[in-house]
Design an enzyme around this catalytic site. Structure first.
Site, PDB file in Angstrom:
ATOM      1  N   VAL A  70       1.241 -39.390  26.181  1.00 39.09           N
ATOM      2  CA  VAL A  70       0.273 -38.297  26.076  1.00 39.09           C
ATOM      3  C   VAL A  70      -0.469 -38.429  24.740  1.00 39.09           C
ATOM      4  O   VAL A  70       0.151 -38.367  23.682  1.00 39.09           O
ATOM      5  CB  VAL A  70       0.967 -36.919  26.154  1.00 39.09           C
ATOM      6  CG1 VAL A  70      -0.055 -35.805  25.980  1.00 39.09           C
ATOM      7  CG2 VAL A  70       1.705 -36.756  27.473  1.00 39.09           C
ATOM      8  N   HIS A 126       2.763 -35.306  19.171  1.00 35.96           N
ATOM      9  CA  HIS A 126       3.898 -34.406  19.416  1.00 35.96           C
ATOM     10  C   HIS A 126       5.154 -35.054  18.878  1.00 35.96           C
ATOM     11  O   HIS A 126       5.250 -36.274  18.781  1.00 35.96           O
ATOM     12  CB  HIS A 126       4.044 -34.105  20.914  1.00 35.96           C
ATOM     13  CG  HIS A 126       4.085 -35.334  21.770  1.00 35.96           C
ATOM     14  ND1 HIS A 126       2.947 -36.022  22.132  1.00 35.96           N
ATOM     15  CD2 HIS A 126       5.126 -36.026  22.305  1.00 35.96           C
ATOM     16  CE1 HIS A 126       3.283 -37.065  22.853  1.00 35.96           C
ATOM     17  NE2 HIS A 126       4.599 -37.106  22.974  1.00 35.96           N
ATOM     18  N   MET A 127       6.144 -34.212  18.576  1.00 35.43           N
ATOM     19  CA  MET A 127       7.439 -34.698  18.096  1.00 35.43           C
ATOM     20  C   MET A 127       8.492 -34.338  19.139  1.00 35.43           C
ATOM     21  O   MET A 127       8.556 -33.201  19.603  1.00 35.43           O
ATOM     22  CB  MET A 127       7.772 -34.016  16.767  1.00 35.43           C
ATOM     23  CG  MET A 127       9.130 -34.339  16.208  1.00 35.43           C
ATOM     24  SD  MET A 127       9.435 -33.404  14.691  1.00 35.43           S
ATOM     25  CE  MET A 127       8.623 -34.441  13.497  1.00 35.43           C
ATOM     26  N   HIS A 128       9.315 -35.329  19.523  1.00 32.14           N
ATOM     27  CA  HIS A 128      10.428 -35.074  20.441  1.00 32.14           C
ATOM     28  C   HIS A 128      11.640 -34.642  19.617  1.00 32.14           C
ATOM     29  O   HIS A 128      11.936 -35.253  18.584  1.00 32.14           O
ATOM     30  CB  HIS A 128      10.836 -36.348  21.192  1.00 32.14           C
ATOM     31  CG  HIS A 128       9.780 -36.926  22.075  1.00 32.14           C
ATOM     32  ND1 HIS A 128       9.842 -36.877  23.453  1.00 32.14           N
ATOM     33  CD2 HIS A 128       8.628 -37.585  21.793  1.00 32.14           C
ATOM     34  CE1 HIS A 128       8.780 -37.493  23.964  1.00 32.14           C
ATOM     35  NE2 HIS A 128       8.041 -37.931  22.981  1.00 32.14           N
ATOM     36  N   ASN A 141       6.129 -40.948  18.847  1.00 32.78           N
ATOM     37  CA  ASN A 141       5.587 -42.214  19.328  1.00 32.78           C
ATOM     38  C   ASN A 141       4.138 -42.349  18.862  1.00 32.78           C
ATOM     39  O   ASN A 141       3.370 -41.381  18.901  1.00 32.78           O
ATOM     40  CB  ASN A 141       5.669 -42.283  20.859  1.00 32.78           C
ATOM     41  CG  ASN A 141       7.098 -42.408  21.339  1.00 32.78           C
ATOM     42  OD1 ASN A 141       7.890 -43.130  20.744  1.00 32.78           O
ATOM     43  ND2 ASN A 141       7.449 -41.685  22.398  1.00 32.78           N
ATOM     44  N   ARG A 197      10.041 -27.284  26.557  1.00 36.33           N
ATOM     45  CA  ARG A 197      10.995 -28.267  27.064  1.00 36.33           C
ATOM     46  C   ARG A 197      10.243 -29.436  27.689  1.00 36.33           C
ATOM     47  O   ARG A 197       9.249 -29.228  28.398  1.00 36.33           O
ATOM     48  CB  ARG A 197      11.900 -27.639  28.125  1.00 36.33           C
ATOM     49  CG  ARG A 197      12.873 -26.655  27.549  1.00 36.33           C
ATOM     50  CD  ARG A 197      13.890 -26.162  28.560  1.00 36.33           C
ATOM     51  NE  ARG A 197      14.486 -24.935  28.073  1.00 36.33           N
ATOM     52  CZ  ARG A 197      15.396 -24.870  27.107  1.00 36.33           C
ATOM     53  NH1 ARG A 197      15.837 -25.976  26.538  1.00 36.33           N
ATOM     54  NH2 ARG A 197      15.860 -23.698  26.695  1.00 36.33           N
ATOM     55  N   ASP A 198      10.743 -30.671  27.452  1.00 34.92           N
ATOM     56  CA  ASP A 198      10.146 -31.841  28.081  1.00 34.92           C
ATOM     57  C   ASP A 198      10.384 -31.768  29.596  1.00 34.92           C
ATOM     58  O   ASP A 198      11.468 -31.416  30.058  1.00 34.92           O
ATOM     59  CB  ASP A 198      10.755 -33.133  27.513  1.00 34.92           C
ATOM     60  CG  ASP A 198       9.904 -34.358  27.855  1.00 34.92           C
ATOM     61  OD1 ASP A 198       9.297 -34.925  26.918  1.00 34.92           O
ATOM     62  OD2 ASP A 198       9.851 -34.727  29.042  1.00 34.92           O
ATOM     63  N   ILE A 199       9.376 -32.127  30.362  1.00 29.27           N
ATOM     64  CA  ILE A 199       9.453 -32.041  31.825  1.00 29.27           C
ATOM     65  C   ILE A 199      10.410 -33.097  32.407  1.00 29.27           C
ATOM     66  O   ILE A 199      10.929 -32.923  33.514  1.00 29.27           O
ATOM     67  CB  ILE A 199       8.016 -32.177  32.406  1.00 29.27           C
ATOM     68  CG1 ILE A 199       7.860 -31.480  33.725  1.00 29.27           C
ATOM     69  CG2 ILE A 199       7.567 -33.623  32.486  1.00 29.27           C
ATOM     70  CD1 ILE A 199       6.399 -31.309  34.161  1.00 29.27           C
TER      71      ILE A 199
HETATM   72  P1  AMP Z   1       5.242 -39.720  24.717  1.00 28.10           P
HETATM   73  O1  AMP Z   1       5.721 -40.944  25.451  1.00 28.10           O
HETATM   74  O2  AMP Z   1       5.774 -39.640  23.310  1.00 28.10           O
HETATM   75  O3  AMP Z   1       3.730 -39.556  24.794  1.00 28.10           O
HETATM   76  O4  AMP Z   1       5.901 -38.508  25.452  1.00 28.10           O
HETATM   77  C1  AMP Z   1       5.221 -37.603  26.300  1.00 28.10           C
HETATM   78  C2  AMP Z   1       6.262 -36.667  26.859  1.00 28.10           C
HETATM   79  O5  AMP Z   1       5.604 -35.564  27.436  1.00 28.10           O
HETATM   80  C3  AMP Z   1       7.132 -37.306  27.942  1.00 28.10           C
HETATM   81  O6  AMP Z   1       8.503 -37.260  27.527  1.00 28.10           O
HETATM   82  C4  AMP Z   1       6.860 -36.432  29.174  1.00 28.10           C
HETATM   83  O7  AMP Z   1       8.001 -36.239  29.960  1.00 28.10           O
HETATM   84  C5  AMP Z   1       6.359 -35.140  28.547  1.00 28.10           C
HETATM   85  N1  AMP Z   1       5.464 -34.337  29.363  1.00 28.10           N
HETATM   86  C6  AMP Z   1       4.350 -34.752  30.014  1.00 28.10           C
HETATM   87  N2  AMP Z   1       3.763 -33.717  30.644  1.00 28.10           N
HETATM   88  C7  AMP Z   1       4.508 -32.627  30.376  1.00 28.10           C
HETATM   89  C8  AMP Z   1       4.432 -31.239  30.750  1.00 28.10           C
HETATM   90  N3  AMP Z   1       3.453 -30.779  31.534  1.00 28.10           N
HETATM   91  N4  AMP Z   1       5.386 -30.397  30.281  1.00 28.10           N
HETATM   92  C9  AMP Z   1       6.392 -30.857  29.506  1.00 28.10           C
HETATM   93  N5  AMP Z   1       6.531 -32.151  29.123  1.00 28.10           N
HETATM   94  C10 AMP Z   1       5.602 -33.015  29.552  1.00 28.10           C
END
Ligand code: AMP
Ligand code: ZN
Length: 115
Positions: A98, A102-104, A89, A31-33
């Site tokens: 990050v 990764h895929m949302h 992204n 799950r996204d934080i």
């Molecule tokens: P992006 O902008 O595509 O790089 O998205 C990175 C995503 O990672 C963001 O939506 C953050 O909320 C999520 N994120 C960062 N650290 C963590 C974590 N430790 N656990 C879960 N999600 C995270």
């Protein structure tokens, strides 16, 4: 950022605890934080792939695992019929935060149209 200080590598390596909603040989899902929808999942390769453009073209086909994981998760989370959005992204203008590919998967509310 190297693999050694990558948050997603640490989660994938179980150095930082997180619930895996899905895993196979290539990807895991958490799950996204900071969720932007009632369902906001991240599907993440175990391999430290920085972004799409850093991956050699001949290896991009392996990223199909991200899509196959997404259909499994959508069924698991009961959002196949209501619908969902998959987002990757890539680079600074996209807001990629990050530097580990990764895929949302976003679902659970109407999402505004893109474009
Ligand atoms: P992006 O902008 O595509 O790089 O998205 C990175 C995503 O990672 C963001 O939506 C953050 O909320 C999520 N994120 C960062 N650290 C963590 C974590 N430790 N656990 C879960 N999600 C995270
Ligand atoms: Zn990483």
């Amino acid at each position: 950022m190297t693999k050694d200080d990558c948050i997603f590598c640490k989660i994938g390596d179980r150095e930082i605890p997180a619930e895996f909603l899905y895993r196979d040989d290539f990807v895991f899902a958490i799950r996204d934080i900071k969720p932007e929808a009632p369902v906001h999942i991240l599907i993440i390769p175990f391999a430290h792939i920085v972004d799409l453009s850093s991956e050699p073209t001949e290896r991009l086909h392996a990223l199909g695992s991200l899509f196959s994981a997404s259909t499994t998760l959508a069924k698991q989370l009961n959002v196949t019929e209501s619908g969902y959005r998959l987002v990757v992204n890539q680079g600074p203008d996209s807001g990629q935060w990050v530097p580990h590919l990764h895929m949302h998967l976003l679902a659970g509310r109407p999402l505004s149209a893109i474009g």
